[in-house]
Design an enzyme around this catalytic site. Structure first.
Site, PDB file in Angstrom:
ATOM      1  N   GLY A  54       0.840  -1.331  -0.017  1.00 15.77           N
ATOM      2  CA  GLY A  54      -0.062  -0.013  -0.241  1.00 15.77           C
ATOM      3  C   GLY A  54       0.714   1.223   0.172  1.00 15.77           C
ATOM      4  O   GLY A  54       0.147   2.354  -0.642  1.00 15.77           O
ATOM      5  N   GLU A 109       3.135   3.788   6.297  1.00 18.57           N
ATOM      6  CA  GLU A 109       1.818   2.829   5.971  1.00 18.57           C
ATOM      7  C   GLU A 109       0.982   3.805   5.393  1.00 18.57           C
ATOM      8  O   GLU A 109       0.651   5.369   5.331  1.00 18.57           O
ATOM      9  CB  GLU A 109       1.338   2.527   7.325  1.00 18.57           C
ATOM     10  CG  GLU A 109      -0.170   2.029   7.712  1.00 18.57           C
ATOM     11  CD  GLU A 109      -0.149   0.680   7.181  1.00 18.57           C
ATOM     12  OE1 GLU A 109       0.369   0.496   5.978  1.00 18.57           O
ATOM     13  OE2 GLU A 109      -0.962  -0.187   7.486  1.00 18.57           O
ATOM     14  N   ASP A 110       0.088   3.159   4.442  1.00 18.62           N
ATOM     15  CA  ASP A 110      -0.945   4.084   3.455  1.00 18.62           C
ATOM     16  C   ASP A 110      -1.941   4.585   4.670  1.00 18.62           C
ATOM     17  O   ASP A 110      -2.138   5.752   4.393  1.00 18.62           O
ATOM     18  CB  ASP A 110      -1.535   3.001   2.394  1.00 18.62           C
ATOM     19  CG  ASP A 110      -1.843   1.531   2.855  1.00 18.62           C
ATOM     20  OD1 ASP A 110      -1.761   1.489   4.139  1.00 18.62           O
ATOM     21  OD2 ASP A 110      -2.518   0.773   2.058  1.00 18.62           O
ATOM     22  N   ASP A 113      -6.337   1.885  10.078  1.00 16.07           N
ATOM     23  CA  ASP A 113      -7.741   1.766  10.220  1.00 16.07           C
ATOM     24  C   ASP A 113      -8.154   1.269  11.638  1.00 16.07           C
ATOM     25  O   ASP A 113      -8.195   2.344  12.811  1.00 16.07           O
ATOM     26  CB  ASP A 113      -8.300   0.605   9.323  1.00 16.07           C
ATOM     27  CG  ASP A 113      -9.766   0.604   9.199  1.00 16.07           C
ATOM     28  OD1 ASP A 113     -10.395   1.063  10.019  1.00 16.07           O
ATOM     29  OD2 ASP A 113     -10.397  -0.329   8.393  1.00 16.07           O
ATOM     30  N   SER A 114      -8.040  -0.096  12.052  1.00 15.58           N
ATOM     31  CA  SER A 114      -8.040  -0.345  13.495  1.00 15.58           C
ATOM     32  C   SER A 114      -7.073  -0.058  14.271  1.00 15.58           C
ATOM     33  O   SER A 114      -6.844   0.025  15.626  1.00 15.58           O
ATOM     34  CB  SER A 114      -8.539  -1.923  13.474  1.00 15.58           C
ATOM     35  OG  SER A 114      -7.553  -2.543  13.160  1.00 15.58           O
ATOM     36  N   ASN A 116      -4.251  -2.065  14.180  1.00 17.32           N
ATOM     37  CA  ASN A 116      -3.679  -3.604  14.708  1.00 17.32           C
ATOM     38  C   ASN A 116      -2.592  -3.819  13.774  1.00 17.32           C
ATOM     39  O   ASN A 116      -1.319  -4.128  14.416  1.00 17.32           O
ATOM     40  CB  ASN A 116      -4.839  -4.500  14.320  1.00 17.32           C
ATOM     41  CG  ASN A 116      -5.895  -4.584  15.251  1.00 17.32           C
ATOM     42  OD1 ASN A 116      -5.500  -4.187  16.583  1.00 17.32           O
ATOM     43  ND2 ASN A 116      -7.055  -5.140  14.896  1.00 17.32           N
ATOM     44  N   LYS A 141      -7.812   6.676  10.075  1.00 17.76           N
ATOM     45  CA  LYS A 141      -9.125   6.687  10.341  1.00 17.76           C
ATOM     46  C   LYS A 141      -9.284   6.817  11.853  1.00 17.76           C
ATOM     47  O   LYS A 141      -9.478   5.822  12.366  1.00 17.76           O
ATOM     48  CB  LYS A 141      -9.862   5.406   9.882  1.00 17.76           C
ATOM     49  CG  LYS A 141      -9.969   5.321   8.164  1.00 17.76           C
ATOM     50  CD  LYS A 141     -10.850   4.039   7.891  1.00 17.76           C
ATOM     51  CE  LYS A 141     -10.712   3.751   6.394  1.00 17.76           C
ATOM     52  NZ  LYS A 141     -11.271   2.485   5.991  1.00 17.76           N
ATOM     53  N   ASP A 169      -5.753  -0.354  -2.399  1.00 10.79           N
ATOM     54  CA  ASP A 169      -6.261  -1.215  -3.280  1.00 10.79           C
ATOM     55  C   ASP A 169      -7.891  -1.596  -2.762  1.00 10.79           C
ATOM     56  O   ASP A 169      -7.811  -1.600  -1.486  1.00 10.79           O
ATOM     57  CB  ASP A 169      -5.644  -2.269  -3.661  1.00 10.79           C
ATOM     58  CG  ASP A 169      -5.540  -3.303  -2.342  1.00 10.79           C
ATOM     59  OD1 ASP A 169      -5.362  -2.959  -1.227  1.00 10.79           O
ATOM     60  OD2 ASP A 169      -5.941  -4.629  -2.451  1.00 10.79           O
TER      61      ASP A 169
HETATM   62  P1  IMP Z   1      -5.618  -2.186  10.221  1.00 13.67           P
HETATM   63  O1  IMP Z   1      -4.724  -3.058  10.823  1.00 13.67           O
HETATM   64  O2  IMP Z   1      -7.035  -2.398  10.866  1.00 13.67           O
HETATM   65  O3  IMP Z   1      -5.280  -0.635  10.677  1.00 13.67           O
HETATM   66  O4  IMP Z   1      -5.902  -2.026   8.755  1.00 13.67           O
HETATM   67  C1  IMP Z   1      -4.813  -1.378   7.954  1.00 13.67           C
HETATM   68  C2  IMP Z   1      -4.612  -2.182   6.577  1.00 13.67           C
HETATM   69  O5  IMP Z   1      -6.027  -2.292   6.182  1.00 13.67           O
HETATM   70  C3  IMP Z   1      -4.091  -1.121   5.721  1.00 13.67           C
HETATM   71  O6  IMP Z   1      -2.679  -1.354   5.405  1.00 13.67           O
HETATM   72  C4  IMP Z   1      -4.764  -1.265   4.369  1.00 13.67           C
HETATM   73  O7  IMP Z   1      -4.015  -2.491   3.684  1.00 13.67           O
HETATM   74  C5  IMP Z   1      -5.977  -2.028   4.871  1.00 13.67           C
HETATM   75  N1  IMP Z   1      -7.141  -0.756   4.776  1.00 13.67           N
HETATM   76  C6  IMP Z   1      -7.784  -0.156   5.774  1.00 13.67           C
HETATM   77  N2  IMP Z   1      -8.560   0.601   5.390  1.00 13.67           N
HETATM   78  C7  IMP Z   1      -8.713   0.611   4.080  1.00 13.67           C
HETATM   79  C8  IMP Z   1      -9.091   1.338   2.961  1.00 13.67           C
HETATM   80  O8  IMP Z   1     -10.258   2.266   3.333  1.00 13.67           O
HETATM   81  N3  IMP Z   1      -8.962   1.209   1.646  1.00 13.67           N
HETATM   82  C9  IMP Z   1      -7.962   0.213   1.481  1.00 13.67           C
HETATM   83  N4  IMP Z   1      -7.090  -0.529   2.249  1.00 13.67           N
HETATM   84  C10 IMP Z   1      -7.609  -0.261   3.665  1.00 13.67           C
HETATM   85 MG    MG Z   2      -4.450  -3.568   1.528  1.00 11.32          MG
END
Ligand code: IMP
Ligand code: MG
Length: 184
Positions: A54, A109-110, A113-114, A116, A141, A169
């Site tokens: 990403g 990091e792109d 979200d959570s 994690n 987010k 993506d």
């Molecule tokens: P986390 O571990 O929940 O913070 O998720 C992060 C990962 O989920 C990122 O590295 C992205 O690859 C993917 N992700 C979360 N939200 C989006 C989104 O809105 N569009 C695309 N990929 C996302």
């Molecule tokens: Mg992804």
């Protein structure tokens, strides 16, 4: 702004809801982040670690806006768990070849979200005894997680929509879009 026809040519006819951040807006923000990082690390070795896939476009633009010596490497992580969330453990599929010990690490990091993925990677990378460890996320987010002080550099506080483009993506599509769009 691209016309609707130009967008459809890039997506192969798949529609997006709206463009959330256009090319100019992203470029201005990336320049700002580069300046922040330049100022935050007046000395020491700096290693910019891009989390694939990403971050590939963001990292390429970002390092050109950091006006001090640095090195670049990448991480490829895989997450286990439920399959639909990233709550499981994170394993490194590609591990940076450069040693991390004693260096300032900026993990790129792109999108957070959570949180994690970033949390697990910080845990894992901390064991390598870097001089410091910070995260630079283009998008955060913030509504989706508790405050994360490790995420020291943030481009945009993103809406809780599903975003694509500029590296992000949906099922491997849309990474090449020069803007960031809301798919949902
Ligand atoms: P986390 O571990 O929940 O913070 O998720 C992060 C990962 O989920 C990122 O590295 C992205 O690859 C993917 N992700 C979360 N939200 C989006 C989104 O809105 N569009 C695309 N990929 C996302
Ligand atoms: Mg992804």
């Amino acid at each position: 702004m691209p016309t609707a026809a130009e967008v459809l040519r890039r997506t192969g006819g798949r529609t997006i809801k709206s463009i959330v951040y256009d090319e100019g807006t992203i470029a201005a923000k990336v320049a700002e982040l580069g300046q922040q990082i330049t100022e935050a690390y007046p000395d020491g070795d700096l290693l910019v670690l891009g989390l694939l896939k990403g971050s590939f476009i963001f990292l390429g633009d970002l390092v050109r806006k950091i006006e001090r010596p640095l090195q670049v490497d990448f991480l490829v992580a895989s997450s286990y768990g439920t399959g639909t969330t990233t709550s499981g453990t994170v394993r490194l599929l590609y591990d940076p070849e450069t040693t991390l010990e004693g260096k300032h690490i900026v993990l790129v990091e792109d999108i957070v979200d959570s949180g994690n993925t970033v949390r697990k990677l910080i845990e894992l990378l901390s064991e390598r005894r870097p001089a410091s460890l910070a995260v630079c996320a283009l998008l955060d987010k913030v509504a989706m997680h508790a405050p994360m002080p490790e995420v020291a550099f943030v481009g945009f506080q993103a809406p809780t929509a599903f975003l694509v483009g500029y590296g992000l993506d949906h099922a491997e599509d849309f990474r090449h879009l020069p803007f960031i769009a809301d798919l949902t």
